[in-house]
Design a protein around this motif. Sequence first.
Motif, mmCIF file in Angstrom:
data_model
loop_
_atom_site.group_PDB
_atom_site.id
_atom_site.type_symbol
_atom_site.label_atom_id
_atom_site.label_comp_id
_atom_site.label_asym_id
_atom_site.label_seq_id
_atom_site.Cartn_x
_atom_site.Cartn_y
_atom_site.Cartn_z
ATOM 1 N N GLY A 1 -1.724 11.738 -52.844
ATOM 2 C CA GLY A 1 -1.882 11.961 -51.330
ATOM 3 C C GLY A 1 -3.039 11.281 -50.877
ATOM 4 N N ASP A 2 -2.922 10.215 -50.157
ATOM 5 C CA ASP A 2 -3.839 9.198 -49.612
ATOM 6 C C ASP A 2 -4.233 9.717 -48.308
ATOM 7 N N SER A 3 -3.701 10.553 -47.601
ATOM 8 C CA SER A 3 -4.037 10.874 -46.018
ATOM 9 C C SER A 3 -3.411 12.145 -45.724
ATOM 10 N N ASN A 4 -3.844 12.644 -44.688
ATOM 11 C CA ASN A 4 -3.339 14.069 -44.437
ATOM 12 C C ASN A 4 -1.785 13.748 -43.801
ATOM 13 N N ARG A 5 -1.214 12.514 -43.731
ATOM 14 C CA ARG A 5 -0.143 12.297 -43.090
ATOM 15 C C ARG A 5 1.070 11.792 -44.181
ATOM 16 N N VAL A 6 0.620 11.742 -45.400
ATOM 17 C CA VAL A 6 1.753 11.034 -46.393
ATOM 18 C C VAL A 6 1.172 11.726 -47.784
ATOM 19 N N VAL A 7 2.145 12.388 -48.456
ATOM 20 C CA VAL A 7 2.044 12.780 -49.668
ATOM 21 C C VAL A 7 3.480 12.267 -50.581
ATOM 22 N N SER A 8 3.058 11.836 -51.902
ATOM 23 C CA SER A 8 4.025 11.227 -52.549
ATOM 24 C C SER A 8 4.229 12.045 -54.044
ATOM 25 N N LEU A 9 5.489 12.215 -54.272
ATOM 26 C CA LEU A 9 5.559 13.032 -55.738
ATOM 27 C C LEU A 9 6.586 11.953 -56.290
ATOM 28 N N THR A 10 6.265 11.768 -57.711
ATOM 29 C CA THR A 10 7.196 10.985 -58.494
ATOM 30 C C THR A 10 7.741 12.127 -59.574
ATOM 31 N N LEU B 1 12.033 8.955 -59.557
ATOM 32 C CA LEU B 1 12.645 9.302 -58.336
ATOM 33 C C LEU B 1 11.292 9.318 -57.847
ATOM 34 N N GLN B 2 10.942 8.756 -56.468
ATOM 35 C CA GLN B 2 9.915 8.834 -55.743
ATOM 36 C C GLN B 2 10.339 9.726 -54.402
ATOM 37 N N ILE B 3 9.517 10.771 -54.193
ATOM 38 C CA ILE B 3 9.781 11.418 -52.960
ATOM 39 C C ILE B 3 8.648 11.384 -52.129
ATOM 40 N N ASP B 4 8.814 10.846 -50.654
ATOM 41 C CA ASP B 4 7.407 10.973 -49.983
ATOM 42 C C ASP B 4 7.604 11.789 -48.616
ATOM 43 N N GLN B 5 6.839 12.715 -48.525
ATOM 44 C CA GLN B 5 6.963 13.260 -47.251
ATOM 45 C C GLN B 5 5.853 12.916 -46.147
ATOM 46 N N ILE B 6 6.156 12.534 -44.976
ATOM 47 C CA ILE B 6 5.424 11.760 -44.191
ATOM 48 C C ILE B 6 5.506 12.526 -42.940
ATOM 49 N N TYR B 7 4.326 12.354 -41.975
ATOM 50 C CA TYR B 7 4.260 13.013 -40.844
ATOM 51 C C TYR B 7 3.716 12.157 -39.916
ATOM 52 N N ALA B 8 4.441 11.754 -39.048
ATOM 53 C CA ALA B 8 3.853 10.399 -38.175
ATOM 54 C C ALA B 8 3.136 11.040 -37.074
ATOM 55 N N PRO B 9 2.194 10.079 -36.395
ATOM 56 C CA PRO B 9 1.169 10.333 -35.570
ATOM 57 C C PRO B 9 2.015 10.577 -34.206
ATOM 58 N N ALA B 10 1.883 11.347 -33.288
ATOM 59 C CA ALA B 10 2.435 11.580 -31.915
ATOM 60 C C ALA B 10 2.082 10.132 -31.134
ATOM 61 N N SER B 11 2.814 10.017 -30.149
ATOM 62 C CA SER B 11 2.792 8.838 -29.386
ATOM 63 C C SER B 11 1.446 8.856 -28.542
ATOM 64 N N HIS C 1 -1.458 9.293 -29.736
ATOM 65 C CA HIS C 1 -2.442 8.842 -30.700
ATOM 66 C C HIS C 1 -2.689 7.302 -30.347
ATOM 67 N N GLU C 2 -4.016 6.987 -30.784
ATOM 68 C CA GLU C 2 -4.151 5.637 -30.465
ATOM 69 C C GLU C 2 -3.434 4.501 -31.464
ATOM 70 N N ASP C 3 -2.909 3.457 -31.108
ATOM 71 C CA ASP C 3 -1.897 2.565 -31.658
ATOM 72 C C ASP C 3 -2.812 2.102 -33.024
ATOM 73 N N GLU C 4 -4.081 2.008 -33.103
ATOM 74 C CA GLU C 4 -4.671 1.731 -34.489
ATOM 75 C C GLU C 4 -4.164 2.678 -35.382
ATOM 76 N N GLU C 5 -4.110 4.080 -34.982
ATOM 77 C CA GLU C 5 -3.844 5.069 -36.135
ATOM 78 C C GLU C 5 -2.436 4.996 -36.389
ATOM 79 N N VAL C 6 -1.714 4.760 -35.568
ATOM 80 C CA VAL C 6 -0.228 4.606 -35.862
ATOM 81 C C VAL C 6 -0.033 3.611 -36.578
ATOM 82 N N GLU C 7 -0.700 2.314 -36.548
ATOM 83 C CA GLU C 7 -0.677 1.199 -37.387
ATOM 84 C C GLU C 7 -1.142 1.350 -38.788
ATOM 85 N N GLU C 8 -1.934 2.060 -38.914
ATOM 86 C CA GLU C 8 -2.514 2.285 -40.159
ATOM 87 C C GLU C 8 -1.759 3.430 -40.973
#
Length: 147
Positions: A68-77, A86-96, A98-105
Motif C-alpha cells: 500500500g503506497d498511498s491511501n488510494r492504491v493497495v496491491s495484493l499478490t 496474480l496481482q490484484i490492485d484496488q484503486i480509488y481515483a480522486p474526484a474531478s 481535486h487538483e490536476d497534480e493529485e490526479v497525475e500523481e
Amino acid sequence: LEELENELSATRFKWNIIDLSEIRRKGENQVQINSRLVLYTKRGGKSGGGVGVLVNKNIKDRVVQYRGDSNRVVSLTFTINSKYHLQIDQIYAPASTHEDEEVEEFYEEVSKIMSDNKSYYKIVLRDFIAKVGSHQQGDGAVVGQYG
C-alpha cells in the motif's frame, strides 16, 4: 465492518475477494478479523480515501505480497502455482474536484505499482468516481447510462 461480516455470514453468497473504498481505518493494516476474514487496508491523511481488500480464509495463505503506497492504491499478490502469480490492485481515483497534480500523481502511482510487480496475471478493481446517467445541459462529462 462488523455489519459486513454479519451479512456475509448470514448469506450463501460465495466470495473470495471483496474490494473496499472509503476505508476509515488509519495507517496500513493487515488484520485477521476472525477465522474467515483477513482485511488489508491503507489509509493516510486526514480526509476521505482509504482502500482495502477483504480476503476469504480459503485463499488467505496464497497472499505472498501486500503493498500500500498511498491511501488510494493497495496491491495484493497471490500465488496461483509454482509458475504464476496474480496481482490484484484496488484503486480509488480522486474526484474531478481535486487538483490536476493529485490526479497525475494517482495515475503515476497506478502505473508504478503495475510495472513494479511482475505477476503474470493482473486485475484492477477500481472506483474511478465516474458520473453515470444521462447527459444534462451544462452538467459536464457523463460516462453513459450504465457506466
